[in-house]
Design an enzyme around this catalytic site. Sequence first.
Site, mmCIF file in Angstrom:
data_model
loop_
_atom_site.group_PDB
_atom_site.id
_atom_site.type_symbol
_atom_site.label_atom_id
_atom_site.label_comp_id
_atom_site.label_asym_id
_atom_site.label_seq_id
_atom_site.Cartn_x
_atom_site.Cartn_y
_atom_site.Cartn_z
ATOM 1 N N LEU A 23 -15.977 -6.941 -92.289
ATOM 2 C CA LEU A 23 -16.628 -7.044 -93.595
ATOM 3 C C LEU A 23 -18.001 -6.383 -93.573
ATOM 4 C CD1 LEU A 23 -15.582 -10.747 -94.272
ATOM 5 C CD2 LEU A 23 -14.861 -8.740 -95.605
ATOM 6 N N LYS A 43 -24.626 -4.988 -80.018
ATOM 7 C CA LYS A 43 -24.253 -3.990 -81.032
ATOM 8 C C LYS A 43 -25.486 -3.478 -81.785
ATOM 9 C CE LYS A 43 -21.972 -1.870 -84.390
ATOM 10 N NZ LYS A 43 -21.491 -0.502 -84.231
#
Length: 292
Positions: free
Chosen positions: A66, A171
Amino acid sequence: MTENLGFIGTGKMGAPMVRRLIDAGHALTVYDIRDEAVAPLIARGATKASSSREVADHAEIVFFSLPEPEDVRGEAIGAHGIINGERAKILVDLSTTGRPTTLVISETLAQNQIAIVDAPVSGGVAGANKGTLAVMASGDPAALERVRPLLANFGRLFVIGERPGMAQVMKLANNLLSATSLAVASEAVLMGMKAGLDPELMIEVINASTGRSSATETKFPQAILTRRFAYGFATGLMHKDVRLCLEEARSLGSPMTVGEAVRAIWQSTMRELGPDSDYTEIFRYLEQIASL
Ligand code: NAD
């Protein structure tokens, strides 16, 4: 072993990952707020759900891909979220969500005996198609072991730690570098062009020299020098990643002097070209400033 899996958010990254899971023999129940995003997957055999909750009524393991942390939060712990589904046991969040959101979701889902594995990915749409992504995962070791063979469909798995959110920090560190190298490589090449240098030759030289990066090795040849500007990652999402990185650094008391400048350039690119523009279009934006 084939499994009944759920997948929510079947956009640029999610759709190819769903295709890979279907091709590996799994049964997929999918949900996306855009019908057109799920239609090609239904044609390939996936089952359509009309909410995240419905997905979690069918599948023990549910994946998210998402855009924004608010979407992840809503689809996880909102009224129509997986928390209220009957079968869900593990949420695998492949989105770049940021650690604070992962932690809030983790605590809330735990009340309903649902574990979270945060597993953000790197490698772009091409990597999602080929199954060559870097998959950075953290969370409860038993949950992680359970989903390990599924994550192997997407690429190479790196276990970052046992606490949810650790993979998110990994990340964000990577994407700060990615955001920085694309912005600064654009500035470097534009300076050369203004002085009369050939941009193709510049990229060739840089890629044989110490200034090379994924920006000069893949984004420039594929999307910028060709002027296709369609690499498959939105400017708004790149800006979101840098913003989340800076928020994480601030909360840790870690310096981000370069990071602040990088955020400013992505913010003005987003304002000028819109959040849905491709992030390689930062070159086009800087080109205008350079009056080229
Ligand atoms: P995308 O916008 O192409 O896909 C997101 C999908 O989610 C869309 O189809 C959208 O309709 C759907 N969606 C939005 N809100 C929703 C909701 N509340 N419920 C259900 N569906 C909803 O984005 P993307 O590029 O595929 O990126 C997805 C995630 O992966 C982001 O967190 C991004 O930062 C990360 N990511 C993207 C790339 C890339 O190269 N595109 C690479 C690595 C990581």
